[in-house]
Design a protein around this motif. Structure first.
Motif, short mmCIF file in Angstrom:
data_model
loop_
_atom_site.label_atom_id
_atom_site.label_comp_id
_atom_site.label_asym_id
_atom_site.label_seq_id
_atom_site.Cartn_x
_atom_site.Cartn_y
_atom_site.Cartn_z
N ILE A 21 0.85 -1.18 0.00
CA ILE A 21 0.00 0.00 0.00
C ILE A 21 0.89 1.23 0.00
N GLN A 22 0.58 2.18 -0.87
CA GLN A 22 1.37 3.39 -0.97
C GLN A 22 0.64 4.57 -0.32
N CYS A 23 1.40 5.42 0.30
CA CYS A 23 0.87 6.63 0.93
C CYS A 23 1.68 7.83 0.48
N GLN A 24 1.02 8.81 -0.08
CA GLN A 24 1.68 10.01 -0.58
C GLN A 24 1.09 11.23 0.12
N VAL A 25 1.95 12.10 0.63
CA VAL A 25 1.50 13.32 1.31
C VAL A 25 1.93 14.52 0.48
N ASP A 26 1.11 15.57 0.50
CA ASP A 26 1.40 16.73 -0.35
C ASP A 26 2.39 17.70 0.29
N SER A 27 2.93 17.36 1.45
CA SER A 27 3.93 18.20 2.09
C SER A 27 4.89 17.31 2.86
N GLN A 28 6.03 17.86 3.19
CA GLN A 28 7.02 17.06 3.92
C GLN A 28 6.60 16.92 5.38
N VAL A 29 6.64 15.71 5.86
CA VAL A 29 6.26 15.43 7.25
C VAL A 29 7.31 14.55 7.88
N THR A 30 7.51 14.77 9.15
CA THR A 30 8.52 13.98 9.86
C THR A 30 8.02 12.57 10.14
N MET A 31 6.83 12.50 10.68
CA MET A 31 6.34 11.21 11.14
C MET A 31 5.10 10.80 10.36
#
Lengths: 115, 112
Positions: A21-31
């Protein structure tokens, strides 16, 4: 706010196979966090994924069963290995806390059915 | 480990009636958050409470954090059909500041 996308949105898999499963976030996140939500149940944390280090797994979850990658600050994968029907669940990617309200954001989830 | 329990598990109300869900933690929390999950959807953040005895309102929703920071409640006044969903509380302790422990949730059904 953070916008999170997950792929696939749903899948039906055979016993003994694996699904990533892939997870993509639109901003940089640490955790980044991976949760499991079985039908009609609450959310259970599987692991916490930090970029550049090994994921930290909660009690009852092991790396061999749920390997996680975190190659950069916007992306993570969770693999469900050697699946059995008991793995049928919704898997949710989450990021946070963020912002003044320390909000936790959730992806739309991946609905997995194992036959 | 930390446990967060919610009651009731299910609640059916007539539209216009009030609704309350209660959340109790086995340990003192640094903060508590509330989420709403619509059927087929993912959890959506509603609010965070941090201070002992804090009360916050969002239109018809009232959130309270207990004086001992171990319990919380969500009260909805005059429910509407759009309030249908499962309401989860989620708590953080000071020892695991970035991890949320979710309560068992209360599934609300509003009958028209």
């Amino acid at each position: 706010s953070a916008v999170i996308s997950q792929k696939p949105s749903r899948d039906i898999c055979q016993r003994g196979t694996s699904l990533t499963i892939q997870c993509q976030v639109d901003s940089q996140v640490t955790m980044m966090f991976w949760y499991r939500q079985q039908p009609g149940q609450s959310l259970t944390l599987i692991a916490t994924a930090n970029q550049g280090s090994e994921a930290t797994y909660e009690s009852g979850f092991v790396i061999d069963k749920f390997p996680i990658s975190r190659p950069n600050l916007t992306f993570s994968t969770l693999t469900v290995s050697n699946m059995s029907p008991e793995d049928s669940s919704i898997y949710l990617c989450s990021v946070g806390p963020a912002g003044g309200e320390r909000t936790q954001y959730f992806g739309p989830g991946t609905r997995l059915t194992v036959l | 480990g930390q446990q967060v329990m919610q009651i009731p598990q299910y609640q059916h109300v007539q539209e216009g009636e009030d609704f309350t869900t209660y959340c109790n933690s086995s340990t003192t929390l640094s903060n508590i958050q509330w989420y709403k999950q619509r059927p087929g959807g993912h959890p959506v953040f509603l609010i965070q409470l941090v201070k002992s005895g804090e009360v916050k309102k969002q239109k018809r929703l009232t959130f309270q954090f207990g004086e001992a920071k171990k319990n919380s409640s969500l009260h909805i006044t005059a429910t509407q059909t759009t309030d249908v969903g499962t309401y989860f509380c989620a708590g953080r302790t000071s020892g695991s500041a970035r991890q949320l422990t979710f309560g068992s949730g209360t599934q609300l059904t509003v009958l028209p």
